[in-house]
Design a protein around this motif. Structure first.
Motif, PDB file in Angstrom:
ATOM      1  N   UNK A 143       0.785  -1.224   0.000  1.00  0.00           N
ATOM      2  CA  UNK A 143       0.000   0.000   0.000  1.00  0.00           C
ATOM      3  C   UNK A 143       0.813   1.268   0.000  1.00  0.00           C
ATOM      4  N   UNK A 144       2.127   1.137   0.005  1.00  0.00           N
ATOM      5  CA  UNK A 144       2.981   2.324   0.022  1.00  0.00           C
ATOM      6  C   UNK A 144       3.040   2.954  -1.361  1.00  0.00           C
ATOM      7  N   UNK A 145       3.162   4.270  -1.401  1.00  0.00           N
ATOM      8  CA  UNK A 145       3.234   4.970  -2.676  1.00  0.00           C
ATOM      9  C   UNK A 145       3.445   6.455  -2.472  1.00  0.00           C
ATOM     10  N   UNK A 146       3.551   7.169  -3.585  1.00  0.00           N
ATOM     11  CA  UNK A 146       3.900   8.591  -3.509  1.00  0.00           C
ATOM     12  C   UNK A 146       3.505   9.274  -4.808  1.00  0.00           C
ATOM     13  N   UNK A 147       3.220  10.565  -4.716  1.00  0.00           N
ATOM     14  CA  UNK A 147       3.002  11.351  -5.927  1.00  0.00           C
ATOM     15  C   UNK A 147       3.465  12.784  -5.699  1.00  0.00           C
ATOM     16  N   UNK A 148       4.043  13.355  -6.719  1.00  0.00           N
ATOM     17  CA  UNK A 148       4.350  14.774  -6.757  1.00  0.00           C
ATOM     18  C   UNK A 148       4.087  15.237  -8.179  1.00  0.00           C
ATOM     19  N   UNK A 149       2.974  15.954  -8.346  1.00  0.00           N
ATOM     20  CA  UNK A 149       2.551  16.354  -9.680  1.00  0.00           C
ATOM     21  C   UNK A 149       3.433  17.473 -10.225  1.00  0.00           C
ATOM     22  N   UNK A 150       3.507  17.544 -11.543  1.00  0.00           N
ATOM     23  CA  UNK A 150       4.266  18.610 -12.185  1.00  0.00           C
ATOM     24  C   UNK A 150       4.243  18.448 -13.696  1.00  0.00           C
ATOM     25  N   UNK A 151       4.063  19.551 -14.414  1.00  0.00           N
ATOM     26  CA  UNK A 151       4.117  19.492 -15.859  1.00  0.00           C
ATOM     27  C   UNK A 151       5.533  19.097 -16.291  1.00  0.00           C
ATOM     28  N   UNK A 152       5.620  18.282 -17.320  1.00  0.00           N
ATOM     29  CA  UNK A 152       6.909  17.704 -17.692  1.00  0.00           C
ATOM     30  C   UNK A 152       7.944  18.778 -18.040  1.00  0.00           C
ATOM     31  N   UNK A 153       7.516  19.905 -18.586  1.00  0.00           N
ATOM     32  CA  UNK A 153       8.487  20.931 -18.954  1.00  0.00           C
ATOM     33  C   UNK A 153       8.969  21.728 -17.739  1.00  0.00           C
ATOM     34  N   UNK A 154       8.316  21.530 -16.597  1.00  0.00           N
ATOM     35  CA  UNK A 154       8.702  22.215 -15.367  1.00  0.00           C
ATOM     36  C   UNK A 154       9.263  21.270 -14.306  1.00  0.00           C
ATOM     37  N   UNK A 155       8.843  20.026 -14.343  1.00  0.00           N
ATOM     38  CA  UNK A 155       9.230  19.081 -13.297  1.00  0.00           C
ATOM     39  C   UNK A 155      10.676  18.632 -13.455  1.00  0.00           C
ATOM     40  N   UNK A 156      11.369  18.535 -12.330  1.00  0.00           N
ATOM     41  CA  UNK A 156      12.753  18.054 -12.358  1.00  0.00           C
ATOM     42  C   UNK A 156      12.772  16.537 -12.521  1.00  0.00           C
ATOM     43  N   UNK A 157      13.870  16.062 -13.070  1.00  0.00           N
ATOM     44  CA  UNK A 157      14.039  14.605 -13.185  1.00  0.00           C
ATOM     45  C   UNK A 157      13.992  13.952 -11.813  1.00  0.00           C
ATOM     46  N   UNK A 158      14.566  14.623 -10.815  1.00  0.00           N
ATOM     47  CA  UNK A 158      14.608  14.060  -9.463  1.00  0.00           C
ATOM     48  C   UNK A 158      13.206  13.849  -8.898  1.00  0.00           C
ATOM     49  N   UNK A 159      12.306  14.802  -9.151  1.00  0.00           N
ATOM     50  CA  UNK A 159      10.930  14.657  -8.663  1.00  0.00           C
ATOM     51  C   UNK A 159      10.216  13.512  -9.381  1.00  0.00           C
TER      52      UNK A 159
ATOM     53  N   UNK B 170      -4.977  11.436   3.067  1.00  0.00           N
ATOM     54  CA  UNK B 170      -4.183  12.623   3.400  1.00  0.00           C
ATOM     55  C   UNK B 170      -3.782  13.375   2.135  1.00  0.00           C
ATOM     56  N   UNK B 171      -3.528  12.634   1.065  1.00  0.00           N
ATOM     57  CA  UNK B 171      -3.092  13.263  -0.185  1.00  0.00           C
ATOM     58  C   UNK B 171      -4.216  14.015  -0.891  1.00  0.00           C
ATOM     59  N   UNK B 172      -5.463  13.620  -0.638  1.00  0.00           N
ATOM     60  CA  UNK B 172      -6.588  14.252  -1.332  1.00  0.00           C
ATOM     61  C   UNK B 172      -7.461  15.083  -0.400  1.00  0.00           C
ATOM     62  N   UNK B 173      -6.999  15.303   0.832  1.00  0.00           N
ATOM     63  CA  UNK B 173      -7.816  16.027   1.810  1.00  0.00           C
ATOM     64  C   UNK B 173      -8.242  17.397   1.302  1.00  0.00           C
ATOM     65  N   UNK B 174      -7.387  18.049   0.524  1.00  0.00           N
ATOM     66  CA  UNK B 174      -7.701  19.375   0.013  1.00  0.00           C
ATOM     67  C   UNK B 174      -8.926  19.367  -0.899  1.00  0.00           C
ATOM     68  N   UNK B 175      -9.210  18.229  -1.516  1.00  0.00           N
ATOM     69  CA  UNK B 175     -10.378  18.134  -2.390  1.00  0.00           C
ATOM     70  C   UNK B 175     -11.676  17.980  -1.609  1.00  0.00           C
ATOM     71  N   UNK B 176     -11.546  17.587  -0.356  1.00  0.00           N
ATOM     72  CA  UNK B 176     -12.724  17.410   0.493  1.00  0.00           C
ATOM     73  C   UNK B 176     -12.950  18.624   1.397  1.00  0.00           C
ATOM     74  N   UNK B 177     -12.085  19.607   1.300  1.00  0.00           N
ATOM     75  CA  UNK B 177     -12.183  20.813   2.114  1.00  0.00           C
ATOM     76  C   UNK B 177     -13.180  21.776   1.463  1.00  0.00           C
ATOM     77  N   UNK B 178     -14.296  22.026   2.139  1.00  0.00           N
ATOM     78  CA  UNK B 178     -15.353  22.869   1.575  1.00  0.00           C
ATOM     79  C   UNK B 178     -14.897  24.305   1.357  1.00  0.00           C
ATOM     80  N   UNK B 179     -13.841  24.736   2.057  1.00  0.00           N
ATOM     81  CA  UNK B 179     -13.358  26.114   1.937  1.00  0.00           C
ATOM     82  C   UNK B 179     -12.252  26.280   0.895  1.00  0.00           C
TER      83      UNK B 179
END
Length: 269
Positions: free
Chosen positions: A101-117, A205-214
């Protein structure tokens, strides 16, 4: 003659006494699956990088009667993965079930995202899965153990790439799908089932911002997601549990190499 499976269908979901390892146990999916397995009598080895959160999940598992040991470690290397498998074996004498169940995400457009990310996402979601699978399969095969269940967490994004800034995440989940299928064919002769669960947006935890009514952006993103879901709501961690218990139990003995979509109908349209 009426078989036991027909006479007592619930026996197909019996995992009592089985040794089960859950990575990412402090995450939304890992926590839900851990508590469910504990409630059903499995002997748990819970793994996560956050010690406080891991201990909290372990306490919840014990509250429902579970037998639990914890390992505050991430599967960053093969040595890490082997240590997790060995800990389960040392404590319980075997390692039969594994939920990755372990995993990770860090979004970024390919022309802006670093290879490290980008590489960090690939490492967490692909390399980590490969390490855990290698450690698990190596132990069972070298110790002449037949049978066993491996469940990985994929995503609808392994099949649908139509979301901006997800070149790392979508690619990693596509790789997870193929790793699942290849391992299923490779390990079939040992009786080891390998499947993946592919959810859509779930509360975590990763999607909590989508459930925030404010949170205006979160609400806009949530509405876009809902527009693709025939069932009209986003997922809750409990929605994943039924599929996980099916794939980790004898009920799925003739199911392997499958990507099981738990997505509110996202992939139907």
């Amino acid at each position: 003659m009426i078989s036991e499976a027909l006479r007592n269908p619930l026996s197909l979901f019996d995992v009592k006494g089985k040794s089960a390892l859950v990575t990412g146990a402090s995450g939304a999916f890992g926590r839900a699956v851990s508590i469910a397995l504990a409630s059903m009598g499995a002997n748990l080895t819970l793994v996560a990088g956050s010690k406080d959160e891991l201990e909290s999940v372990a306490a919840e598992c014990r509250e429902v009667g579970g037998t639990v040991q914890i390992i505050n470690r991430r599967p960053d290397t093969l040595e890490d993965a082997n240590a997790m498998i060995e800990a389960a074996v040392q404590q319980y004498g075997d390692i039969e079930l594994m939920f990755i169940g372990s995993g990770y995400n860090k979004a970024g457009f390919i022309h802006e995202q670093s290879y490290e990310d980008w590489q960090a996402v690939m490492d967490a979601n692909v390399r980590g899965n490969w390490f855990m699978a290698k450690a698990y399969g190596t132990w069972r095969i070298e110790n002449n153990r037949t049978g066993g269940k491996v469940v990985m967490v994929s995503s609808v994004r392994g099949r649908h790439g139509n979301i901006s800034g997800y070149t790392g995440y979508c690619t990693s989940k596509g790789a997870t799908d193929m790793l699942t299928k290849v391992l299923a064919t490779e390990w079939g002769k040992y009786g080891i089932n390998v499947n993946a669960i592919a959810p859509t947006v779930f509360r975590s935890k990763l999607t909590a911002w989508m459930f925030d009514e404010d949170n205006e952006l979160g609400q806009a993103t949530k509405q876009r997601s809902l527009s693709r879901l025939p069932l009209g709501r986003l997922g809750e961690p409990e929605d994943l549990v039924g599929m996980a218990m099916y794939l980790l139990s004898p009920a799925s003995d003739f199911c392997t190499g499958q990507i099981m979509y738990v997505d509110g109908g996202f992939t139907a349209g």
